[in-house]
Design an enzyme around this catalytic site. Structure first.
Site, mmCIF file in Angstrom:
data_model
loop_
_atom_site.group_PDB
_atom_site.id
_atom_site.type_symbol
_atom_site.label_atom_id
_atom_site.label_comp_id
_atom_site.label_asym_id
_atom_site.label_seq_id
_atom_site.Cartn_x
_atom_site.Cartn_y
_atom_site.Cartn_z
ATOM 1 C CE LYS A 62 -4.288 -1.958 1.609
ATOM 2 N NZ LYS A 62 -3.880 -3.367 1.819
HETATM 3 C C1 LIG Z 1 -4.581 -4.424 1.172
HETATM 4 C C2 LIG Z 1 -3.902 -5.741 1.113
HETATM 5 C C3 LIG Z 1 -4.329 -6.770 0.242
HETATM 6 C C4 LIG Z 1 -5.547 -6.622 -0.651
HETATM 7 O O1 LIG Z 1 -5.365 -5.683 -1.657
HETATM 8 P P1 LIG Z 1 -6.624 -5.127 -2.497
HETATM 9 O O2 LIG Z 1 -6.100 -4.005 -3.291
HETATM 10 O O3 LIG Z 1 -7.630 -4.690 -1.467
HETATM 11 O O4 LIG Z 1 -7.151 -6.252 -3.321
HETATM 12 C C5 LIG Z 1 -3.613 -7.954 0.207
HETATM 13 N N1 LIG Z 1 -2.543 -8.144 1.006
HETATM 14 C C6 LIG Z 1 -2.100 -7.193 1.871
HETATM 15 C C7 LIG Z 1 -0.929 -7.488 2.728
HETATM 16 C C8 LIG Z 1 -2.761 -5.950 1.954
HETATM 17 O O5 LIG Z 1 -2.330 -5.021 2.815
#
Ligand SMILES: *Cc1c(COP(=O)(O)O)cnc(C)c1O
Length: 475
Positions: free
Chosen positions: A117
């Site tokens: 993220k």
């Molecule tokens: C947010 C997240 C996801 C999911 O990602 P999306 O964009 O919501 O599909 C998967 N793994 C981790 C570690 C995350 O922080």
């Protein structure tokens, strides 16, 4: 480049107009009027740009196609300031590592909070600061997190001019590491609020405050959730960077497997593919919460009640509905906003599901759009973590393990398969211990963070209380 809503509003807005907005006024999500097309010459040029000038310059090239209301020099500076080796740990920013037989891992989790993220949120922080300064405006960001989003947002917004963050999280529910990451931030503009309740209570509070339009306007409340178009756009860049690292020429194709929750990450892959990046398959990997896998297998999209959302050992994928999925369905249905409105605004609200199995478009999900899916359970996760460590000496986190497990089931000979790594294992130490009996390595900068002083306010799940807190501490 103008942006339209998935629910039919065609009025067309510029990038900076939607940057600070959440949903479109009609309740839909923003998408570009059309995806810019990248021809072979451009792809070759970008391959050289990434190799010779680096990720930030590649990001600038791609973002330029979507942003026409920030000057080129400024946009370049924003990209250069965001994607540095210092912040992301390597010159490649998203280095590729080979596991075996054309199976690759793309490292996206070496940013400040050790989850992918950061790739988008770090850019968002700089874009927000730029645009707010330009407008002479301020923003109080209100969010809810069960872990990764909150810390990524706080590390991206800390110390930024004109921005305050109010981040709610369920008291005692995040991993000790995640709590320490967020609560040890001492920046004046960051407010951690631990709510007596579960994640859904936090989300309900945020919704209640945001739905009070007068309060929202008066106190300049905004969000940074995963439906924000700028976040999605930032993620498009690493699909190109992954492709360039796995191939030598543009005649080759690759596939990606993406551990998915809200469908944000893999939706960026869809956008890259629509632009013309030679992606064969986009494989959606889910955990026990298989809303998305069910759709790609059956054509039925059936959101779950909170009570039917399992708490799993890949918690960042524990979602009951995938907030970005509407974007793909809009494209799948030939950009028919009225139809999307009736599915997402009406059918989901009324009966909690819709069924596209009989719709001719459903046949196109794989053939035309490249989507496939699979599911990974707790025991798969543990076995994959253990196996990857024993055979390759590499520790992968539980979410990435879901990706690796599903990727193997979808690999084809001669076609590179890139799994997107979504977090580092230290964030989920308990599961790593369960998988092979010891704690994962910890980057030096996080040694001992659990012992640091914490800055957090505890609060009941009470709308009036949180409004009072915001009123007192906002800009
Ligand atoms: C947010 C997240 C996801 C999911 O990602 P999306 O964009 O919501 O599909 C998967 N793994 C981790 C570690 C995350 O922080």
């Amino acid at each position: 480049m103008k942006y339209i809503s998935t629910r039919g509003d065609q009025s067309g807005k510029h990038f900076c107009e939607i940057l600070l907005e959440g949903l479109a006024p009609d309740g839909g999500l923003y998408l570009p009027q059309a995806y810019p097309q990248v021809d072979g010459d451009t792809l070759s040029r970008w391959r050289a740009v990434y190799r010779d000038q680096g990720y930030a310059e590649l990001a600038f090239e791609i973002l330029s196609l979507y942003i026409d209301d920030i000057g080129a020099a400024d946009l370049r500076e924003i990209c250069q300031k965001t994607y540095t080796a210092k912040v992301f740990g390597s010159d490649e920013i998203v280095p590729l590592r080979h596991l075996e037989n054309g199976l690759w891992l793309e490292a996206l989790s070496n940013g400040p909070t050790l989850a992918f993220k950061d790739m988008a949120m770090q850019l968002l922080g700089n874009l927000f600061e730029y645009e707010l300064t330009r407008r002479g405006a301020q923003l109080n960001i209100l969010g809810a997190t069960s872990g990764d989003t909150g810390s990524a947002a706080e590390y991206a917004m800390r110390g930024k001019k004109g921005i305050r963050v109010f981040m709610t999280s369920p008291l005692g529910r995040m991993s000790p590491f995640q709590q320490a990451q967020m609560f040890s931030l001492m920046d004046e503009n960051i407010h951690n609020i631990a709510i007596d309740g579960v994640f859904d209570d936090c989300q309900d509070l945020v919704k209640a405050v945001s739905n009070d339009l007068e309060f929202k306007r008066k106190y300049k409340i905004g969000t940074v959730n995963s439906i924000n178009w700028a976040r999605l756009l930032a993620q498009v860049v690493y699909y190109f960077a992954g492709y360039f690292q796995a191939t030598e020429s543009n005649t080759q194709k690759v596939s990606f497997t993406v551990p998915s929750g809200n469908f944000g990450n893999v939706c960026a892959g869809h956008v890259a593919r629509m632009m013309g990046l030679p992606i064969a398959r986009l494989v959606v990997a889910t955990n026990e919460n298989d809303v998305l896998d069910e759709f790609f297998r059956t054509g039925v999209y059936r959101v779950r009640a909170s009570a039917d959302t399992h708490e799993t050992s890949s918690p960042s994928m524990d979602i009951s509905k995938a907030s970005n999925f509407e974007r793909f369905v809009f494209d799948l249905l030939g950009r028919d906003g009225a139809r999307v409105r009736s599915l997402f605004g009406d059918a989901l609200a009324r009966v909690g599901e819709f069924d596209l199995s009989a719709h001719p478009a459903f046949n196109q999900t794989t053939r035309r759009y490249g989507f496939e899916s699979g599911k990974s359970m707790h025991s798969d996760r543990l076995a994959t973590i253990k196996d990857t460590f024993e055979r390759f000496g590499m520790m992968i986190d539980p979410h990435t393990a879901d990706g690796v497990k599903v990727a193997r089931e979808h690999q084809r000979p001669g076609l590179p398969m890139i799994v997107l790594e979504t977090a580092l294992p230290i964030k989920f130490a308990a599961t790593m211990v369960e998988a092979f009996g010891r704690e994962p390595e910890r980057p030096a900068r996080f040694k001992g963070i659990e012992a640091l002083p914490k800055r957090v306010t505890r609060m009941a799940a009470d709308v009036a209380a949180i409004k009072a807190y915001i009123t007192e501490h906002c800009l």
